[in-house]
Write a protein that holds these residues in place. Structure first.
Motif, PDB file in Angstrom:
ATOM      1  N   ARG A  91      -1.880  -6.491  12.878  1.00 24.08           N
ATOM      2  CA  ARG A  91      -1.861  -7.564  11.876  1.00 24.08           C
ATOM      3  C   ARG A  91      -2.414  -7.077  10.542  1.00 24.08           C
ATOM      4  NH1 ARG A  91      -4.220 -13.477  13.297  1.00 24.08           N
ATOM      5  NH2 ARG A  91      -2.572 -13.206  14.863  1.00 24.08           N
ATOM      6  N   ALA A  92      -3.506  -6.330  10.586  1.00 26.41           N
ATOM      7  CA  ALA A  92      -4.096  -5.817   9.351  1.00 26.41           C
ATOM      8  C   ALA A  92      -3.173  -4.803   8.687  1.00 26.41           C
ATOM      9  CB  ALA A  92      -5.451  -5.189   9.643  1.00 26.41           C
ATOM     10  N   GLU A  93      -2.472  -3.998   9.499  1.00 26.75           N
ATOM     11  CA  GLU A  93      -1.525  -3.031   8.949  1.00 26.75           C
ATOM     12  C   GLU A  93      -0.399  -3.739   8.202  1.00 26.75           C
ATOM     13  OE1 GLU A  93       1.141   0.790  10.368  1.00 26.75           O
ATOM     14  OE2 GLU A  93       0.714  -0.805  11.800  1.00 26.75           O
ATOM     15  N   ALA A  94       0.109  -4.806   8.797  1.00 31.11           N
ATOM     16  CA  ALA A  94       1.160  -5.578   8.132  1.00 31.11           C
ATOM     17  C   ALA A  94       0.646  -6.194   6.840  1.00 31.11           C
ATOM     18  CB  ALA A  94       1.685  -6.659   9.069  1.00 31.11           C
ATOM     19  N   ARG A  95      -0.591  -6.674   6.868  1.00 32.84           N
ATOM     20  CA  ARG A  95      -1.167  -7.274   5.663  1.00 32.84           C
ATOM     21  C   ARG A  95      -1.330  -6.228   4.560  1.00 32.84           C
ATOM     22  NH1 ARG A  95      -0.290 -11.788   5.317  1.00 32.84           N
ATOM     23  NH2 ARG A  95      -1.500 -12.566   7.082  1.00 32.84           N
ATOM     24  N   ALA A  97       0.447  -3.447   4.155  1.00 29.09           N
ATOM     25  CA  ALA A  97       1.787  -3.129   3.654  1.00 29.09           C
ATOM     26  C   ALA A  97       2.316  -4.257   2.773  1.00 29.09           C
ATOM     27  CB  ALA A  97       2.730  -2.876   4.823  1.00 29.09           C
ATOM     28  N   GLU A  98       2.006  -5.492   3.145  1.00 27.62           N
ATOM     29  CA  GLU A  98       2.426  -6.645   2.353  1.00 27.62           C
ATOM     30  C   GLU A  98       1.816  -6.592   0.953  1.00 27.62           C
ATOM     31  OE1 GLU A  98       2.510 -11.371   3.252  1.00 27.62           O
ATOM     32  OE2 GLU A  98       0.529 -10.423   3.315  1.00 27.62           O
ATOM     33  N   TRP A  99       0.523  -6.284   0.874  1.00 25.99           N
ATOM     34  CA  TRP A  99      -0.141  -6.186  -0.418  1.00 25.99           C
ATOM     35  C   TRP A  99       0.490  -5.100  -1.286  1.00 25.99           C
ATOM     36  CZ3 TRP A  99      -3.026  -9.342  -3.065  1.00 25.99           C
ATOM     37  CH2 TRP A  99      -3.906 -10.230  -2.450  1.00 25.99           C
ATOM     38  N   LEU A 100       0.750  -3.938  -0.697  1.00 32.69           N
ATOM     39  CA  LEU A 100       1.322  -2.846  -1.481  1.00 32.69           C
ATOM     40  C   LEU A 100       2.699  -3.213  -2.032  1.00 32.69           C
ATOM     41  CD1 LEU A 100      -1.078  -1.255  -0.364  1.00 32.69           C
ATOM     42  CD2 LEU A 100       0.486   0.632   0.141  1.00 32.69           C
ATOM     43  N   ALA A 101       3.505  -3.859  -1.210  1.00 32.21           N
ATOM     44  CA  ALA A 101       4.830  -4.273  -1.662  1.00 32.21           C
ATOM     45  C   ALA A 101       4.721  -5.329  -2.759  1.00 32.21           C
ATOM     46  CB  ALA A 101       5.642  -4.806  -0.485  1.00 32.21           C
ATOM     47  N   PHE A 102       3.826  -6.278  -2.583  1.00 32.96           N
ATOM     48  CA  PHE A 102       3.644  -7.361  -3.551  1.00 32.96           C
ATOM     49  C   PHE A 102       3.192  -6.823  -4.900  1.00 32.96           C
ATOM     50  CE2 PHE A 102       0.609 -10.695  -5.199  1.00 32.96           C
ATOM     51  CZ  PHE A 102       1.570 -11.588  -5.623  1.00 32.96           C
ATOM     52  N   MET A 103       2.238  -5.905  -4.883  1.00 37.35           N
ATOM     53  CA  MET A 103       1.720  -5.379  -6.139  1.00 37.35           C
ATOM     54  C   MET A 103       2.737  -4.492  -6.854  1.00 37.35           C
ATOM     55  SD  MET A 103      -2.351  -4.846  -5.432  1.00 37.35           S
ATOM     56  CE  MET A 103      -2.287  -4.352  -3.704  1.00 37.35           C
ATOM     57  N   SER A 104       3.488  -3.714  -6.076  1.00 40.11           N
ATOM     58  CA  SER A 104       4.482  -2.833  -6.678  1.00 40.11           C
ATOM     59  C   SER A 104       5.699  -3.587  -7.187  1.00 40.11           C
ATOM     60  CB  SER A 104       4.914  -1.782  -5.656  1.00 40.11           C
ATOM     61  OG  SER A 104       5.911  -0.945  -6.178  1.00 40.11           O
ATOM     62  N   CYS A 105       6.149  -4.575  -6.418  1.00 43.29           N
ATOM     63  CA  CYS A 105       7.424  -5.243  -6.720  1.00 43.29           C
ATOM     64  C   CYS A 105       7.284  -6.536  -7.516  1.00 43.29           C
ATOM     65  CB  CYS A 105       8.172  -5.540  -5.416  1.00 43.29           C
ATOM     66  SG  CYS A 105       8.591  -4.070  -4.466  1.00 43.29           S
ATOM     67  N   THR A 106       6.095  -7.144  -7.501  1.00 41.66           N
ATOM     68  CA  THR A 106       5.911  -8.440  -8.166  1.00 41.66           C
ATOM     69  C   THR A 106       4.852  -8.394  -9.257  1.00 41.66           C
ATOM     70  OG1 THR A 106       6.590  -9.626  -6.163  1.00 41.66           O
ATOM     71  CG2 THR A 106       5.358 -10.873  -7.802  1.00 41.66           C
TER      72      THR A 106
END
Length: 216
Positions: A91-95, A97-106
């Motif tokens: 769960r923490a790994e997914a979180r 990865a989610e943060w990295l995608a959000f910061m890079s893409c949004t």
């Protein structure tokens, strides 16, 4: 401990701070190389051979090069597993990865609509419209991040990860001239997080090399 030969290309105060922090946290031996964005060094033929996109960061690893913060930080985390910069819990790994995608893409593109509006429009009125919309979007995003950081001490939960260094780079941008937020007053959860991040010795080394002020 990894035995890679590393050369890290960065510009002080840029988003490359995220990967810079990761390298310091990993205890990696690397050669830091400043790229003077203000003078256009990123567009020189020499640097374009390193990163054809003309951006920072870039990490030369032995005889190959990786670019983009999420890719660089994931490489560092896996190359230096003892630093525990990438969560092992599913769960923490997914979180993370989610943060990295959000910061890079949004997050980063929203800021770029203010800082680099000419990339998205032509003509003075159109450029100003892009900037104004970017300001609205950034405030919404900064508020969202502040709310998301209200619960846990770190981005992915109970433990520091590469996502926390990435968040620090954007916290810095929030207090900069482009956005000019009073981060402590307007985004207290994110500011508390920034103070936890910058209390870490590895982070302070990255800040010192980039000559950045620490949170008050």
């Amino acid at each position: 401990m990894s035995t890679h030969t590393l050369k890290f290309y960065y510009s002080p105060g840029s988003c490359a701070l995220a990967s810079h922090i990761a390298l310091e946290e990993a205890g990696a031996l690397f050669e830091p190389v400043r790229v003077a964005l203000a003078t256009g060094e990123q567009n020189t033929p020499e640097y374009r051979k390193i990163n054809p996109k003309g951006r920072v960061p870039a990490l030369a690893v032995d005889d190959w090069i990786v670019t983009e913060n999420p890719a660089i930080m994931r490489f560092i985390a896996h190359a230096y597993p003892d630093a525990k910069l990438w969560p092992q819990d599913l769960r923490a790994e997914a979180r993370c990865a989610e943060w990295l995608a959000f910061m890079s893409c949004t997050v980063h593109p929203a800021y770029a609509h203010i800082r680099r509006a000419e990339r998205y429009a032509t003509g003075d009125s159109a450029i100003e419209n892009v900037k104004e919309k970017g300001r609205e979007t950034c405030r919404e995003i900064w508020t969202m991040i502040d709310q998301k950081l209200a619960k846990d001490p770190w981005a992915a939960g109970e433990h520091f990860s590469v996502a926390d260094g990435y968040l620090q780079a954007f916290w810095n941008w929030g207090r900069g001239q482009v956005l000019g937020y009073d981060m402590e007053k307007e985004f207290p959860n994110w500011t508390a997080h920034a103070r936890r991040v910058t209390a870490r010795p590895a982070v302070r080394r990255a800040f010192a090399r980039e000559e950045l002020p620490l949170p008050a």
